[in-house]
Design a protein around this motif. Structure first.
Motif, PDB file in Angstrom:
ATOM      1  N   THR A 749       0.568  -1.363   0.110  1.00  0.00           N
ATOM      2  CA  THR A 749       0.099   0.290  -0.015  1.00  0.00           C
ATOM      3  C   THR A 749       0.641   0.920  -0.021  1.00  0.00           C
ATOM      4  N   GLY A 750       2.214   1.006   0.429  1.00  0.00           N
ATOM      5  CA  GLY A 750       2.785   2.495  -0.378  1.00  0.00           C
ATOM      6  C   GLY A 750       3.086   3.202   1.884  1.00  0.00           C
ATOM      7  N   SER A 751       3.498   4.207   1.636  1.00  0.00           N
ATOM      8  CA  SER A 751       3.301   5.012   2.596  1.00  0.00           C
ATOM      9  C   SER A 751       1.808   5.855   3.657  1.00  0.00           C
ATOM     10  N   GLY A 752       1.396   5.076   2.526  1.00  0.00           N
ATOM     11  CA  GLY A 752      -0.735   5.366   3.598  1.00  0.00           C
ATOM     12  C   GLY A 752      -1.701   4.331   3.089  1.00  0.00           C
ATOM     13  N   PRO A 753      -2.507   5.149   3.613  1.00  0.00           N
ATOM     14  CA  PRO A 753      -3.726   4.110   2.902  1.00  0.00           C
ATOM     15  C   PRO A 753      -4.540   4.486   2.072  1.00  0.00           C
ATOM     16  N   ILE A 754      -4.755   3.537   0.515  1.00  0.00           N
ATOM     17  CA  ILE A 754      -4.821   3.781  -0.569  1.00  0.00           C
ATOM     18  C   ILE A 754      -6.438   4.739  -0.796  1.00  0.00           C
ATOM     19  N   THR A 755      -6.617   5.882  -1.732  1.00  0.00           N
ATOM     20  CA  THR A 755      -7.631   6.062  -1.509  1.00  0.00           C
ATOM     21  C   THR A 755      -7.852   6.064  -2.806  1.00  0.00           C
ATOM     22  N   GLY A 756      -7.734   5.769  -3.517  1.00  0.00           N
ATOM     23  CA  GLY A 756      -8.696   5.144  -5.324  1.00  0.00           C
ATOM     24  C   GLY A 756      -7.855   4.897  -6.286  1.00  0.00           C
ATOM     25  N   TYR A 757      -8.323   4.934  -7.262  1.00  0.00           N
ATOM     26  CA  TYR A 757      -7.974   4.010  -8.250  1.00  0.00           C
ATOM     27  C   TYR A 757      -8.212   5.025  -9.182  1.00  0.00           C
ATOM     28  N   HIS A 758      -7.001   4.378 -10.601  1.00  0.00           N
ATOM     29  CA  HIS A 758      -7.490   5.144 -11.918  1.00  0.00           C
ATOM     30  C   HIS A 758      -7.424   3.407 -12.250  1.00  0.00           C
ATOM     31  N   VAL A 759      -8.217   3.553 -14.226  1.00  0.00           N
ATOM     32  CA  VAL A 759      -8.742   2.842 -15.075  1.00  0.00           C
ATOM     33  C   VAL A 759      -7.548   2.910 -15.938  1.00  0.00           C
ATOM     34  N   GLU A 760      -7.210   2.543 -16.289  1.00  0.00           N
ATOM     35  CA  GLU A 760      -6.201   2.997 -17.654  1.00  0.00           C
ATOM     36  C   GLU A 760      -6.684   1.422 -18.798  1.00  0.00           C
ATOM     37  N   PHE A 761      -6.912   1.990 -19.854  1.00  0.00           N
ATOM     38  CA  PHE A 761      -7.512   1.221 -21.304  1.00  0.00           C
ATOM     39  C   PHE A 761      -6.845   1.834 -22.394  1.00  0.00           C
ATOM     40  N   ALA A 762      -6.328   0.503 -23.461  1.00  0.00           N
ATOM     41  CA  ALA A 762      -5.672   1.068 -24.627  1.00  0.00           C
ATOM     42  C   ALA A 762      -6.210  -0.226 -25.500  1.00  0.00           C
ATOM     43  N   LYS A 763      -6.066  -0.217 -26.378  1.00  0.00           N
ATOM     44  CA  LYS A 763      -6.862  -0.986 -27.462  1.00  0.00           C
ATOM     45  C   LYS A 763      -5.238  -2.216 -27.782  1.00  0.00           C
ATOM     46  N   LYS A 764      -5.778  -3.329 -27.988  1.00  0.00           N
ATOM     47  CA  LYS A 764      -4.867  -4.054 -27.883  1.00  0.00           C
ATOM     48  C   LYS A 764      -3.527  -3.963 -29.481  1.00  0.00           C
ATOM     49  N   GLY A 765      -2.178  -4.358 -28.464  1.00  0.00           N
ATOM     50  CA  GLY A 765      -1.023  -3.918 -30.372  1.00  0.00           C
ATOM     51  C   GLY A 765      -1.046  -2.754 -29.910  1.00  0.00           C
ATOM     52  N   THR A 766      -1.759  -1.692 -28.871  1.00  0.00           N
ATOM     53  CA  THR A 766      -1.216  -0.267 -29.289  1.00  0.00           C
ATOM     54  C   THR A 766      -0.508  -0.243 -27.525  1.00  0.00           C
ATOM     55  N   SER A 767       0.220   1.110 -27.162  1.00  0.00           N
ATOM     56  CA  SER A 767       0.949   0.880 -25.681  1.00  0.00           C
ATOM     57  C   SER A 767       0.251   3.077 -25.139  1.00  0.00           C
ATOM     58  N   ASP A 768      -1.294   2.887 -26.553  1.00  0.00           N
ATOM     59  CA  ASP A 768      -1.412   4.273 -26.289  1.00  0.00           C
ATOM     60  C   ASP A 768      -2.697   3.956 -25.385  1.00  0.00           C
ATOM     61  N   TRP A 769      -2.338   4.224 -23.851  1.00  0.00           N
ATOM     62  CA  TRP A 769      -3.214   3.999 -22.574  1.00  0.00           C
ATOM     63  C   TRP A 769      -4.294   5.620 -22.115  1.00  0.00           C
ATOM     64  N   THR A 770      -4.886   4.482 -22.619  1.00  0.00           N
ATOM     65  CA  THR A 770      -6.102   6.162 -21.639  1.00  0.00           C
ATOM     66  C   THR A 770      -6.867   6.034 -20.249  1.00  0.00           C
ATOM     67  N   THR A 771      -6.730   6.989 -19.582  1.00  0.00           N
ATOM     68  CA  THR A 771      -7.382   6.785 -18.353  1.00  0.00           C
ATOM     69  C   THR A 771      -8.560   7.387 -18.113  1.00  0.00           C
ATOM     70  N   ASN A 773     -11.071   6.991 -15.529  1.00  0.00           N
ATOM     71  CA  ASN A 773     -11.620   7.827 -14.468  1.00  0.00           C
ATOM     72  C   ASN A 773     -10.587   8.982 -14.471  1.00  0.00           C
ATOM     73  N   LYS A 774     -10.874  10.504 -14.700  1.00  0.00           N
ATOM     74  CA  LYS A 774      -9.860  11.528 -14.365  1.00  0.00           C
ATOM     75  C   LYS A 774     -10.185  11.757 -12.983  1.00  0.00           C
ATOM     76  N   THR A 775     -11.076  10.919 -12.396  1.00  0.00           N
ATOM     77  CA  THR A 775     -11.420  11.483 -11.270  1.00  0.00           C
ATOM     78  C   THR A 775     -11.055   9.408  -9.885  1.00  0.00           C
ATOM     79  N   ALA A 776     -10.079   9.841  -9.252  1.00  0.00           N
ATOM     80  CA  ALA A 776     -10.039   8.491  -8.319  1.00  0.00           C
ATOM     81  C   ALA A 776     -11.431   7.471  -7.921  1.00  0.00           C
ATOM     82  N   VAL A 777     -11.591   6.309  -8.355  1.00  0.00           N
ATOM     83  CA  VAL A 777     -12.632   6.191  -7.605  1.00  0.00           C
ATOM     84  C   VAL A 777     -12.190   5.262  -6.199  1.00  0.00           C
ATOM     85  N   SER A 778     -12.674   5.073  -5.058  1.00  0.00           N
ATOM     86  CA  SER A 778     -12.499   4.707  -4.192  1.00  0.00           C
ATOM     87  C   SER A 778     -12.966   3.119  -3.762  1.00  0.00           C
TER      88      SER A 778
END
Length: 1414
Positions: A749-771, A773-778
C-alpha cells in the motif's frame, strides 16, 4: 480437343468417312528419323487422352462461373529474355479476363506487354524482361455468375558472364539448370474456425475460416484446399470456393445428402500445411408425401458405352419411414429438361443398366426411392455422361507423309479390300453381376475400308449349346454388356468379327463365368460402444457385420434415453466403423444403434449401446500465465498468477510453484503441500538475488504443463511511497460500448492507505493508454464506457494514496467490446402475489457446472440472515427480498461461471426502492381494484343512483352505503344490488332532497380484499345535482299530465339560407294556445302556428346580429303551461352562420365588375349575404380590410368590394373566400389588361357625369308653378340658382327669349339670385315663362304659368300643370379640375346618382342624352 466437343455438342459427322484425317504440323527441321516414331506415338497418346476426356461432355450453360482448366505457372528467367504466361478458362457466359501485376491492373498500352486471347486460351507475353518485371502476376476471369483467379510469380535474374559458357546452354530454355529456390516457412494460425453444420436438403451451408499468416508475403500466399471425406473439392455448381488474403469460404448453395461428410480445410504452403475439420450433416428435406422415403444419393455412372450405361447409387436411411420397396431411375438428355423414367417397375437393388441410349448423346441420371407411402424426392442428378465407344481411339495410327506433316487415321480406313477380319482374342468378363456381364476383348488387326463389327455368343455350361446374343444390333466396340442373365447360372462367352466379306472364326471362349445369386442384405453390425468426445459430441465405434455381402457403409441412429424417438445421426452411408455424432445436447443421456447397407438395402439394427451422458472428456488443464510480483521486503516475494485459460473440464484443485536463480537451469519446488490460491508469499530468499518462477496447475485429470517462466524478479525491498500494483483484473457486463472492470487491492500500500484507483485502457496491440476516470474511485470496480464496438482492449489499474499514483498492474487479457449474443439484462419486479421484490436474470449460456454469483456493489452476497433468498432453476436465477427495507438500494450484479462472460447488473435507487416498498405493501394488504370510483346518475322521477365498478368481484361480495357516516337502507322505496359479471355495485335513492347534502361512501369486502370509495356532494356540485333531480321530477310530471314540447326550440337553416325557429308540441287540445316571444316581447308571425300537425315555425328574416337574442315559445291551456326558449347567440348563432357560409359559398357565382362614380366595384352574387359571414377578400395573396380606399360590404343578395379611385397598383388578381368549418369556396377575377382598362374607362365616365351633375346650373327654389296677377300690377319672378362656375340665366316666354327693356327687367344678383320683373302687366303678358340656368357642366329649365285677369273679374282658378324640370346636358368632353389638397369626401357608394329626366324639346334647350346611372 475437338472444338465441337468443347462446347458440349458432339458432332455426329466427326466419325463419318468424310472426316478421315487428323493433321498435325510439327517443327522437325533438325529432328532425326529415330525420334520421329517416338514423337508420333506421343502425339497419338495425347489425342487418345483428349478424346477420352471428351467422353464427359460438358454443356456450356451448365458451367456458370469461370473455371481455370489450366492455371498460370511461375517462371524464373534472365534479363533481356522473353517469358510467356498461359492459362485456359471456361465459363458461360464467356468470362472477361483482366491481368494484374502485384495487385495493380496491368497497363497494356505501353507496348511492354502483349496480351492475347483465343478460344478460352489467354496469354501474357513480356518480350524483353528486366528486373522491374519481377512480380506476382494475377489473371482474374469473371462473368455474371462469379469470378476466379490464378497467380504466378516471374523472377528476372541478372545475366552473369560465366553463365554464357554454361555446358547446358544448348538445352531449351525450360530445361536450363536454375538455382534452387529456398522457400520461406509461413506459420498459419486460424483465428476463426468453422464448426459443425446441421442443415437439410434444399438449404445452403457456408464454411468460413479466418487466419493470420506470419510472415504475410503478398507473393507467397498459401493455397486453400477443401476436402470432403478426403476427396478434394473444386469450384463447381455444387461448391463455390472463395479465397482472399486471410479468409477462405466454401459455400454449398444447394444441399443434397451427397454433401454430408467431414469437411477439411488444408492451407498448403511450401513449408507445410495447416488444417481444420468439421462435420456437415444434411438431413432429408420435407417428403413429397408424408412418410415417403428420403432421396437416394451418390449417383455413379459405370461402363458407359455407345448405347448403354450402368447406374449405381446408395440407399437412404429409413429410421422412421417404412421399408423401401424399390427404385426408379430417370434420365434426361443434356440441353433439355425432359426427364423420362427408365424402368417400368421398381428395382430392388442399387444398380441398374440403362440401355437404349443414342450414340454420342449426353445424359444426366437421377434415382427415386419408393415405399408403401409414396415416392421420394429425386436424388442429385449425376454428372453428364456421353454414350461413346471407349475403345474407339485405340484404332488410331500415324502415317508419315514427308516434310513437316503426318496423318493420324483409323486402322479400318486404310485401303485393303476383299478380306474378312481376323479372329478377336483375349475375351474376358470385366464386371459380373446377378443379371448381366460386361465383356471385353482385343480387336484383330484390321486394314480394310469396309466397316467391321462383332457377334457375341453365350453358352450355358450345362447345355453346351451356343446362342448368339446380338441378333438385331451389330456390335462396333470390343466391349459389350450382356443383360437378362439368370442368377446363379454358369456361362461361357465367345466373340466373332465380321465385315461385308464374311465372318471370322470364333474366339477362344471365356472360362466359366457364374452370375452371383442374391445373397441379401448384410447381417447386423456387432457391439456398439459410445465414448465421450466433447460436450456436444460422442464417439461411436462398432464391430463390422459377419456377413457384409458387398457392404456399402453404415447408418447410425440416436435416441434420448427413455424415449423411442430415433433420429438419424448421418444421412449418407459412413464407410468406417467409427463415427463422431455431433450436435447433441449437453447433459442429456443417449443410446445409439447402427445398421449396415449394401445395394439391396439395410440390415437389421444392431443392439443398442449403453446409455451415455453427453459431457466433455476430462483433460489436463492448460498452463497458468502472467506471473506478477506484488510485493518484496528483501527476504520474501508475494506472487500472483492468472488461472489457466482451459480448466480441462474440471475445477483447478491445486497449484505448484518452482523457482530458480536467473541463469540457472534447474528448477526447485518451493512449497509442500500444493497451493489452492493464486496468491503466494515465497520466503527464504536472498536479498539482492535475481529469481525466476514457474507455476503448474492440476485438476482431477492430472498435472498440466508449466507456465512460461516469469520475468527476472530482484529480491530488493520495496520502499516507494506510492502503492504497488493491483491484481486479478476481471471483467463482466461486456457490452458493445462498455465493460465493467473489477480488481483486487494491492498487497503493497506504500506510505499510506489507498484512497482510490485509476483505470487505464488501450487498444490491443498499442501502448496508447487512456485514463477512463479522471477522478479516482474509492471502490474496486469501474464501468468503462465510450468503447468502439468489436474492438479489443487491454486494461491496467493504478492505486492512489497521499503520495501519488502507484505502479500499474499487469495488463489484462484482451477483452472485445461486444455483447454476448442473446445476452439479457437483470429485471426487477415486485411479485404480484407475494409482494416480494425479485431480481431475475435469464442466462443465454449455461452448462451443468455453471453457477450464478450474485453481488451487491460488486461484493459477493454471503449474508442471507435478512431474508434474502437466491433461487436458481435451469438457466434462470432469482434473488428475492422477503423483507426488503429502505437500506437495500444499490447496484446488484450477477455473473454466470463457465460461460463466455455472461453477466449483468441492475441499480436500485432509493426513489425506486421506495416505490417498490409501497407496491409491496399494497400487494400484501390487498385493495380491491376499482374500474370506476363512486359516481351518481339521476334517473327518471328524480331518483338518484349511486354506483361504482370493481375490476372483479365474487358472488360472496358484501358492501354498505353511507351518507354523512350514516348507513343507508336498501329497503323500499330505495334499492341496492350488484352484478358479478360486470363488477357494478349500486344504490338507488328514491327521493333526493336538500337534506342529502354531504359525503356518500361505499365500503366493499370480498374475501381478504377491501375497497372504499367516496363521493362529495356539497356546494355547487350538490346544487347542480339537486336541480337536475327536481328537473327530472318536473319533467316526468310535465310529460305525463299537460301540453308540452315534445321537441324544444331549435334553429334550422334551409337550403335557400332561410333561418327558421322550429319546435314540436304534443298532448294538445282545441283550446291550446301557442305564442312566440323575443326578449319577452310577443311576436305576431305572418303565418299562425300549425297546432294540428304539432309543428310550429317562426321564420327569421334577414338573419344577422340584429336578429339575435332570446326567443321563447309557450303552449298552454287549462291543464297547464309549458315553455321552451333558445338563446340565438354564441355557439347557436355561430353554427347558423357557418351553415349559411356553407350554403352561400356553394351557390356563389363568379365575380363580376360594376363601376360607380367613385370606383370599380366587384360583386359576388349568392343565396344570402350578411356581414357576419366568414368572407374574406384578397388582392393576390394579400388579405383586404375595409378602409377609405377599399369599401367592403354588400346586400342580402351579393357581397361587394369597391376600389375607390383605382390606380395602376390596384390591378391584379382579386378573389373572395367564403369559409365554413369544413370547406371553403373561392372565386377569382383578374382585374388587369383589357378588363381593367374597360372598367377604368367606365369609372372615369361615371365620375365625370357625377361631377357635372354636382356642379351644373340648378334652380334651388323660389319660383312658383302658376302665378295669377291682376292687370297693371308689377310681377316679379324671383328664385335662387347655384352652379360652379356661376351659371348664366335666361328667360323665355312661350318659347321665345325675353328681351330686357323698360317693362321686362332681368337681373342676376351675386350670381345666386335671379329675377324677372314685368312692370304693368297686361293681358298680353299671360303665358308660359321658362327660366334657363346653365353653365359648362349643363343646367336646367323651369316653367312658370302666368295668368292675368282684369280688375273686377273673378280671379281665375290656377290649375298648374306639373312639368318636371328639364335637364340640360353638359358640354363634352367634361373637364374635371385637378383635385385640391383636401378633396371633398366621396359620396357613399350605396347612394345612387340622381337620374336625369328627359326634357321636351324647345327653343334654346337641346334634348339631353340619358346617362347609364339611374
Amino acid at each position: 480437343m475437338s472444338v465441337s466437343l468443347k462446347r458440349g455438342n458432339y458432332n455426329h459427322e466427326y466419325h463419318h468417312k468424310q472426316s478421315r484425317y487428323v493433321v498435325k504440323e510439327y517443327s522437325s527441321s533438325e529432328v532425326k528419323e529415330e525420334r520421329y516414331e517416338h514423337k508420333t506415338q506421343v502425339h497419338i497418346q495425347e489425342m487418345i487422352r483428349a478424346k477420352m476426356l471428351d467422353k464427359y461432355v460438358r454443356e456450356g450453360p451448365m458451367i456458370r462461373g469461370p473455371q481455370f482448366l489450366a492455371r498460370l505457372r511461375s517462371h524464373t528467367v534472365f534479363e533481356n529474355t522473353p517469358v510467356k504466361l498461359f492459362c485456359t478458362v471456361e465459363g458461360f457466359p464467356t468470362p472477361i479476363v483482366k491481368w494484374y501485376k502485384d495487385d495493380v491492373i496491368l497497363d497494356t498500352s505501353s507496348g511492354r506487354y502483349l496480351v492475347e486471347s483465343k478460344g478460352g486460351i489467354h496469354s501474357l507475353e513480356i518480350s524483353r524482361c528486366t528486373t522491374d518485371d519481377t512480380a506476382q502476376y494475377t489473371v482474374v476471369a469473371g462473368n455474371t455468375h462469379g469470378q476466379a483467379s490464378s497467380q504466378a510469380s516471374v523472377i528476372v535474374k541478372r545475366f552473369k558472364q560465366e553463365e554464357e559458357t554454361c555446358p547446358y546452354a544448348w538445352l531449351p530454355f525450360t530445361a536450363a539448370l536454375l538455382p534452387k529456390i529456398h522457400y520461406t516457412k509461413i506459420n498459419i494460425t486460424f483465428v476463426e474456425k468453422f464448426g459443425p453444420v446441421f442443415a437439410a436438403e434444399g438449404g445452403s451451408a457456408s464454411l468460413t475460416a479466418t487466419m493470420t499468416l506470419n510472415p504475410n508475403l503478398a507473393n507467397l500466399q498459401p493455397e486453400a484446399q477443401w476436402y470432403r471425406d478426403d476427396l478434394r473439392l473444386f469450384d463447381s455448381k455444387w461448391a463455390k470456393i472463395e479465397t482472399g488474403r486471410g479468409v477462405t469460404t466454401l459455400t454449398l448453395p444447394n444441399l443434397f445428402k451427397d454433401d454430408e461428410g467431414l469437411y477439411t480445410l488444408r492451407m498448403v504452403t511450401k513449408g507445410g500445411t495447416a488444417e481444420h475439420s468439421a462435420f456437415i450433416s444434411v438431413a432429408d428435406g420435407p417428403p413429397p408425401v408424408p412418410a415417403a422415403p428420403g432421396a437416394p444419393m451418390d449417383i455413379k455412372i459405370h461402363d458407359a458405352n455407345r448405347d448403354y450405361v450402368i447406374v449405381s447409387w446408395k440407399p437412404p436411411n429409413t429410421t422412421t419411414e417404412g421399408p423401401i420397396l424399390g427404385y426408379f431411375v430417370d434420365k434426361c438428355e443434356v440441353g433439355t429438361e425432359n426427364w423420362t423414367q427408365c424402368n417400368d417397375h421398381p428395382i430392388k437393388i442399387c444398380k441398374y443398366p440403362v440401355s437404349g441410349l443414342f450414340e454420342a448423346h449426353s445424359y444426366y441420371f437421377r434415382v427415386r426411392a419408393v415405399n408403401s407411402h409414396g415416392i421420394s424426392k429425386p436424388s442429385r442428378m449425376s454428372d453428364p455422361i456421353a454414350a461413346l465407344d471407349p475403345t474407339e481411339f485405340e484404332r488410331l495410327h500415324a502415317v508419315k507423309l514427308g516434310g513437316k506433316l503426318d496423318v493420324v487415321s483409323y486402322y479400318d480406313e486404310v485401303e485393303a479390300e476383299g478380306k474378312p477380319p481376323g479372329v478377336p482374342s483375349g475375351i474376358f468378363a470385366s464386371e459380373t453381376d446377378r443379371t448381366y456381364v460386361v465383356l471385353s476383348w482385343k480387336a484383330p488387326a484390321y486394314s480394310s475400308k469396309a466397316p467391321m463389327w462383332y457377334y457375341l455368343e453365350k453358352c450355358l455350361t450345362e447345355s453346351g449349346a451356343w446362342q448368339r446374343v446380338n441378333t438385331q444390333v451389330p456390335i462396333r466396340s470390343p466391349r459389350y454388356a450382356v443383360f437378362d442373365l439368370t442368377e446363379g447360372k454358369q456361362y461361357r462367352f465367345r466373340v466373332l468379327s465380321a465385315n461385308i466379306y464374311g465372318n471370322s472364326e470364333p474366339s477362344e471362349p471365356t472360362g466359366v463365368i457364374e452370375t452371383p445369386a442374391l445373397k441379401g442384405v448384410p447381417s447386423a453390425p456387432g457391439q456398439v460402444i459410445s465414448t465421450r468426445e466433447t460436450d456436444t459430441s460422442v464417439l461411436i465405434q462398432w464391430a463390422p457385420p459377419k456377413e457384409p455381402n458387398n457392404l456399402i457403409g453404415y447408418y447410425i441412429d440416436q435416441c434420448v434415453k427413455g424415449s423411442k424417438d430415433w433420429t438419424s445421426a448421418n444421412h449418407k452411408p459412413h464407410k468406417s466403423t467409427k463415427f463422431v455424432v455431433s450436435g447433441l445436447t449437453k447433459g442429456e443421456t443417449y443410446v445409439f444403434r447402427v445398421q449396415a447397407i449394401n445395394e439391396l438395402g439395410l440390415s437389421d439394427e444392431s443392439q443398442e449401446s449403453a446409455p451415455l451422458t453427453v459431457m466433455a472428456a476430462l483433460t489436463n488443464p492448460s498452463a497458468p500465465y502472467d506471473i506478477a510480483l506484488l510485493n518484496c521486503d528483501g527476504q520474501s516475494m508475494v506472487l500472483n498468477w492468472k488461472k489457466p485459460l482451459h480448466s480441462g473440464g474440471a475445477k483447478i484443485k491445486e497449484y505448484y510453484v518452482d523457482k530458480r536463480r536467473s541463469g540457472a537451469t534447474m528448477w526447485r519446488e518451493i512449497h509442500i503441500p500444493p497451493l489452492t490460491e493464486r496468491l503466494y508469499k515465497v520466503e527464504g530468499l536472498t536479498e539482492g538475488a535475481v529469481y525466476q518462477f514457474q507455476v503448474y496447475a492440476a485438476n482431477l485429470a492430472g498435472l498440466g504443463p508449466a507456465s512460461k517462466q516469469s520475468a527476472d524478479f530482484t529480491c530488493e525491498a520495496w520502499t516507494m511511497p506510492e502503492p504497488g500494483p493491483a491484481f486479478d483484473l476481471s471483467f463482466c457486463e461486456v457490452r458493445d460500448d462498455s465493460v465493467l472492470v473489477e480488481w483486487l487491492k494491492p498487497v503493497y500500500t506504500g506510505s499510506g492507505p489507498i484512497t482510490g484507483y485509476h483505470v487505464e485502457f488501450a487498444k490491443k496491440g498499442t501502448s496508447d493508454w487512456t485514463t477512463a476516470n479522471k477522478t479516482a474511485v474509492s471502490h474496486r470496480f469501474l464501468k468503462v464506457t465510450g468503447l468502439e464496438v468489436g474492438t479489443s482492449y487491454v486494461f491496467q489499474v493504478r492505486g492512489v494514496n497521499a503520495a501519488g499514483v502507484g505502479m500499474a498492474s499487469l495488463p489484462s487479457d484482451p477483452v472485445t467490446a461486444k455483447a454476448v449474443a442473446g445476452s439479457q439484462e437483470v429485471s426487477c419486479v415486485v411479485d404480484e402475489k407475494s409482494g416480494d421484490i425479485v431480481l431475475s436474470f435469464e442466462s443465454c449460456q449455461i452448462n451443468e457446472s455453471s453457477q450464478f454469483i450474485w453481488k451487491k456493489n460488486y461484493k459477493e452476497i454471503t449474508d442471507f440472515s435478512k431474508g434474502v433468498v437466491i433461487k436458481t432453476e435451469g438457466s434462470q436465477s432469482k434473488m428475492i427480498f422477503k423483507n426488503a427495507d429502505k437500506e437495500d438500494f444499490g447496484t446488484y450484479s450477477v455473473s454466470v461461471t463457465n460461460t463466455e462472460g455472461v453477466s449483468s447488473s441492475y441499480t436500485i435507487s432509493a426513489e425506486e426502492l421506495a416505490k417498490m416498498l409501497a407496491l409491496s405493501y399494497d400487494i400484501r394488504h390487498p385493495i380491491i381494484p376499482l374500474k370506476s370510483e363512486l359516481a351518481y346518475k339521476i334517473l327518471e322521477r328524480g331518483r338518484m343512483r349511486f354506483w361504482l365498478q370493481a375490476e372483479e368481484i365474487s358472488s360472496n361480495v358484501t358492501y354498505k352505503f353511507f351518507a354523512n357516516n350514516k348507513e343507508l337502507s336498501g329497503a323500499d322505496p330505495n334499492k341496492m344490488g350488484h352484478d358479478v359479471s360486470t363488477g357494478i355495485i349500486e344504490f338507488i335513492m328514491d327521493h333526493f332532497t336538500e337534506e342529502n347534502e354531504g359525503t356518500f361512501t361505499c365500503q366493499i369486502t370480498d374475501g381478504g380484499g377491501k375497497a372504499q370509495s367516496s363521493l362529495v356532494l356539497i356546494g355547487d356540485a350538490f346544487k347542480a345535482a339537486l336541480a337536475e333531480a327536481e328537473y327530472q321530477r318536473r319533467e316526468y310530471i310535465r310529460v305525463k299530465e299537460g301540453p308540452h314540447f315534445s321537441e324544444f326550440l331549435s334553429l334550422q337553416v334551409g337550403e335557400d339560407c332561410s333561418v327558421t325557429l322550429v319546435s314540436k308540441v304534443a298532448n294538445l287540445k282545441k283550446e291550446s294556445v301557442f305564442h312566440w316571444y323575443k326578449e319577452d316581447t310577443e311576436i305576431i308571425p305572418d303565418v299562425k302556428p300549425d297546432l294540428g300537425s304539432g309543428v310550429c315555425k317562426l321564420p327569421i328574416k334577414l338573419f344577422s346580429l340584429k336578429t339575435a337574442g332570446v326567443y321563447k315559445a309557450t303552449i298552454s291551456d287549462d291543464r297547464g303551461k309549458d315553455m321552451s326558449q333558445i338563446d340565438i347567440s354564441g355557439k347557436v348563432f355561430d353554427d347558423a352562420i357557418n351553415k349559411i357560409n356553407q350554403l352561400a359559398g356553394a351557390s356563389a357565382a363568379e365575380l363580376v365588375i360594376s363601376c360607380t362614380a367613385t370606383g370599380i366595384q366587384l360583386q359576388c352574387h349568392m343565396k344570402y349575404y350578411t356581414q357576419e359571414m366568414n368572407i374574406t377578400w384578397y388582392h393576390g395573396e394579400t388579405k383586404l380590410a375595409h378602409s377609405d380606399k377599399l369599401v367592403i360590404g354588400g346586400n342580402p343578395s351579393m357581397a361587394t368590394m369597391e376600389v375607390i379611385e383605382p390606380s395602376e397598383r390596384d390591378k391584379g388578381m382579386y378573389s373572395i373566400l367564403i369559409a365554413d368549418p369544413e370547406n371553403s369556396y373561392k372565386r377569382k377575377l383578374d382585374l388587369s389588361g383589357d378588363v381593367y382598362e374597360k372598367a377604368f374607362a367606365e369609372f372615369q365616365k361615371l365620375k365625370a357625369e357625377a361631377y357635372a351633375e354636382k356642379n351644373r346650373g340648378k334652380v334651388v327654389g323660389g319660383l312658383p308653378d302658376v302665378v295669377t296677377i291682376m292687370e297693371k300690377k308689377t310681377l316679379s319672378l324671383t328664385c335662387t340658382v347655384c352652379g360652379d362656375p356661376k351659371p348664366q340665366v335666361s328667360w323665355l316666354k312661350n318659347g321665345a327669349e325675353v328681351e330686357p327693356d323698360d317693362q321686362y327687367v332681368v337681373s342676376l344678383d351675386q350670381g345666386r339670385f335671379a329675377s324677372l320683373t314685368i312692370k304693368g302687366v297686361s293681358m298680353e303678358d299671360s303665358g308660359r315663362y321658362t327660366m334657363i340656368v346653365q353653365n359648362k357642366y349643363g343646367g336646367e329649365s323651369v316653367d312658370i304659368v302666368v295668368s292675368i285677369y282684369r280688375h273686377g273679374e273673378k280671379i281665375p282658378e290656377a290649375k298648374p300643370t306639373l312639368t318636371p324640370k328639364t335637364i340640360i346636358p353638359p358640354k363634352l368632353p367634361i373637364e374635371i379640375p385637378q383635385p385640391k389638397a383636401q378633396p371633398a369626401p366621396s359620396p357613399a357608394p350605396s347612394a345612387p346618382s340622381p337620374a336625369p329626366p328627359k326634357a321636351p324639346t324647345g327653343r334654346g334647350v337641346k334634348s339631353p342624352t340619358p346617362t347609364r346611372r339611374k
